[in-house]
Design a protein around this motif. Structure first.
Motif, PDB file in Angstrom:
ATOM      1  N   ALA A 256       0.796  -1.286   0.062  1.00 51.77           N
ATOM      2  CA  ALA A 256      -0.059  -0.113  -0.025  1.00 51.77           C
ATOM      3  C   ALA A 256       0.926   1.281   0.044  1.00 51.77           C
ATOM      4  O   ALA A 256       2.000   1.282   0.512  1.00 51.77           O
ATOM      5  N   THR A 258      -0.091   4.038   1.406  1.00 54.29           N
ATOM      6  CA  THR A 258       0.002   4.749   2.694  1.00 54.29           C
ATOM      7  C   THR A 258      -0.423   3.804   3.805  1.00 54.29           C
ATOM      8  O   THR A 258      -0.623   2.719   3.506  1.00 54.29           O
ATOM      9  N   ARG A 260      -2.990   2.844   6.303  1.00 46.48           N
ATOM     10  CA  ARG A 260      -4.265   2.713   6.602  1.00 46.48           C
ATOM     11  C   ARG A 260      -4.720   2.855   7.798  1.00 46.48           C
ATOM     12  O   ARG A 260      -5.853   3.040   8.227  1.00 46.48           O
ATOM     13  N   TYR A 261      -3.819   2.538   8.877  1.00 47.58           N
ATOM     14  CA  TYR A 261      -4.318   2.267  10.337  1.00 47.58           C
ATOM     15  C   TYR A 261      -5.079   3.690  10.757  1.00 47.58           C
ATOM     16  O   TYR A 261      -5.934   3.599  11.748  1.00 47.58           O
ATOM     17  N   TRP A 262      -4.591   4.766  10.450  1.00 48.27           N
ATOM     18  CA  TRP A 262      -4.686   5.912  11.027  1.00 48.27           C
ATOM     19  C   TRP A 262      -5.900   6.696  10.390  1.00 48.27           C
ATOM     20  O   TRP A 262      -6.799   7.680  10.919  1.00 48.27           O
ATOM     21  N   GLY A 263      -6.793   6.159   9.081  1.00 53.06           N
ATOM     22  CA  GLY A 263      -7.898   6.745   8.724  1.00 53.06           C
ATOM     23  C   GLY A 263      -7.611   8.323   8.351  1.00 53.06           C
ATOM     24  O   GLY A 263      -8.644   8.744   8.447  1.00 53.06           O
ATOM     25  N   GLY A 268      -1.138   8.987   7.685  1.00 51.05           N
ATOM     26  CA  GLY A 268      -0.872   7.879   6.953  1.00 51.05           C
ATOM     27  C   GLY A 268       0.031   7.902   5.922  1.00 51.05           C
ATOM     28  O   GLY A 268       0.345   6.709   5.239  1.00 51.05           O
ATOM     29  N   GLN A 269       0.428   8.949   5.596  1.00 52.15           N
ATOM     30  CA  GLN A 269       1.356   9.026   4.534  1.00 52.15           C
ATOM     31  C   GLN A 269       2.839   8.346   4.894  1.00 52.15           C
ATOM     32  O   GLN A 269       3.235   8.390   5.967  1.00 52.15           O
ATOM     33  N   CYS A 297       3.913   2.350  12.922  1.00 53.23           N
ATOM     34  CA  CYS A 297       3.167   2.707  11.763  1.00 53.23           C
ATOM     35  C   CYS A 297       2.936   3.997  11.372  1.00 53.23           C
ATOM     36  O   CYS A 297       2.106   4.757  11.095  1.00 53.23           O
TER      37      CYS A 297
END
Length: 516
Positions: A256, A258, A260-263, A268-269, A297
């Motif tokens: 991926a 980014t 994805r955990y932080w929404g 997420g970058q 993360c």
């Protein structure tokens, strides 16, 4: 004839001067930088590639544990007293397995870390030393249930009596080898339905700290076993062939672009490198350098302090600052790292100096700098003793070679904490004070070895010779042009010398007229 030759000599010398100026101002630097870039780019023929693929020397991985010295008093509501024990030192070897090459000048790889206990560097400490620490997995289980189904906390706590051995309070007495890598056994065999629920959730979440027992009877909890000999990735990194200033930039992780955990796009970058390679700094010196940390993360940054000399090598020093783990009030960009409903005393975000790892780790863990360095004073007020932040001992930093961007020395430090929360429905927690409780902190780092340091010195010396050569050539061209100009003026009877003679005579005549 003599005048014609002098003019040709003068014209030729001026051409040489123009060429020398162009080479000094543009040619030599371009050629030298091109060669440096070629050696740094991540391709099989480059000097850097194999050193990047297999780090030639091990990193040093140090662990410091917060031993709790007054558990009985804490169970009755007193402030915790801690005693830091460490370092327990491990040698960390890193090796990358190349998976292939992708679009946009990228290389894809898996990273494997292998840890070996360094008895000599750790002495007199050993892996069999016993410590008393906060029961990390116990508190994680109760906090998770309390956030989802507060009414079920008491029932789950009863089940956890079978899950853990000798569960009398929120602390555990354990050998460090089990806490770090070998694992603490957690039992899942029993008739209690709540126990089955707990074990089922752990299995479904696939938490990295929980290793399933081979016979299926439970799990082994450890802090770092999932890092040892297990590949992480895949990483997608820019090779720096098309643009050297993008060298080492991570543009993809685990398939991926980014996290994805932080929404949130900002949190997420993917920023920066994996910490092993950076672009050269002699053309563009960034105010910040970013390092991507998959264990938490997110990317962490260090800010430019200035030029420094280390190991007799000119470098740039970067240090972590308070903006990285600042509260959203101090750094609004950090609001997407917040944890909802952490405490009734706060606005849904953690205090200054903390980051919530629950979205990343699947458990309510909290990260900080060691001893809550650069954190809120409120964090320190929770303890009776044993927590004292100091810049020299607890900051993170990196020295980068000014010419190549090579890491000369770097240390990254991070602390893992969990909330100790007062819960009236849980006998083990009904009197304890609520606060962020540290378990341990790690220091991961390295410095360039002597042989590579010597190579860097030799490269800098060679660059010094090249620098001197380009200015020497320019100086010779200037002298040649001056000499040719003098010859041309002598041959034609005009020029600089003649003009100077006429000027003197004219001034002399004026002087005589005035005198008369």
């Amino acid at each position: 004839m003599l005048g014609k030759n002098a003019k040709l000599f003068f014209c030729g010398s001026m051409g040489v001067l123009v060429a020398a100026i162009a080479m000094a101002a543009w040619g030599f630097p371009k050629i030298v930088q091109s060669q440096i870039n070629k050696n740094l780019q991540l391709e099989n023929s480059s000097t850097m590639f194999e050193k990047w693929r297999v780090v030639p020397v091990p990193l040093t991985f140090k662990i410091y544990v917060f031993n709790v010295t007054n558990t009985d008093e804490v169970n009755e509501g007193a402030k915790p007293a801690l005693d830091e024990i460490g370092p327990f030192v491990y040698k960390e070897y890193r090796e990358k397995r190349i998976l292939g090459y992708g679009e946009n000048d990228t290389i894809r790889y898996m990273l494997k870390k292998t840890f070996y206990f360094d008895e000599e560097a750790s002495a007199p400490l050993t892996q069999d030393d016993e410590v008393t620490v906060i029961n990390y997995s116990y508190m994680a289980a109760l906090l998770t249930v309390n956030d989802l189904m507060p009414a079920a906390v008491g029932l789950v706590n009863t089940a956890l009596g079978s899950f853990f051995t000798n569960l009398t309070d929120p602390f555990m007495r354990v050998k460090v080898r089990d806490l770090f890598f070998d694992g603490i056994f957690l039992n899942c065999i029993g008739e209690n339905s709540a126990l089955s629920l707990v074990c089922g959730k752990i299995k479904a979440d696939k938490q990295p700290n929980m290793r399933p027992a081979e016979d299926g009877s439970g799990f082994y909890f450890s802090m770092f076993n999932y890092l040892n000999t297990t590949e992480s990735g895949p990483y997608d990194m820019v090779r720096g062939i098309e643009n050297i200033h993008e060298l080492g930039h991570i543009v993809g992780f685990d398939g991926a672009p980014t996290m994805r955990y932080w929404g949130d796009p900002y949190c997420g970058q993917l920023n920066g490198s994996d910490g092993s390679i950076f672009p050269p700094l002699n053309q563009i010196v960034p105010d910040r350098v970013y390092i991507f940390e998959p264990e938490i993360c997110r990317s962490m940054s260090v800010g430019l302090v200035g030029e420094r000399n280390i190991f007799n090598i000119s470098s740039y020093l970067y240090e972590i600052d308070e903006s990285v783990l600042a509260s959203k009030l101090a750094n609004r960009n950090n609001k997407c790292f917040c944890k909802k409903n952490w405490s009734a005393n706060h606005d849904g975000c953690l205090l200054m100096g903390l980051i919530n790892l629950a979205p990343c780790r699947g458990a309510p863990a909290i990260a900080s700098l060691p001893h809550f360095y650069l954190g809120s004073e409120e964090l320190l007020e929770y303890f009776e003793e044993g927590v004292k932040p100091e810049k020299e001992k607890h900051e993170s930093f990196v020295y980068l070679d000014a010419t190549t961007g090579v890491v000369i020395k770097g240390l990254q430090r991070i602390q893992f904490n969990i909330e100790l929360r007062n819960m009236k429905s849980v006998p083990q927690l009904e009197k304890v004070p609520t606060g962020v409780f540290p378990l341990l902190w790690i220091e991961e780092g390295a410095e360039i070895p002597a042989e590579l340091r010597q190579e860097l010195h030799q490269a800098h010396t060679l660059l010094g010779y090249v620098e001197a050569l380009r200015w020497a050539i320019l100086g010779l061209a200037i002298l040649l042009s001056l000499a040719s100009g003098w010859c041309a003026s002598r041959a034609t009877g005009v020029g600089l010398c003649a003009r100077q003679h006429n000027s003197v005579s004219f001034i002399g005549n004026n002087f005589d007229l005035n005198k008369g």
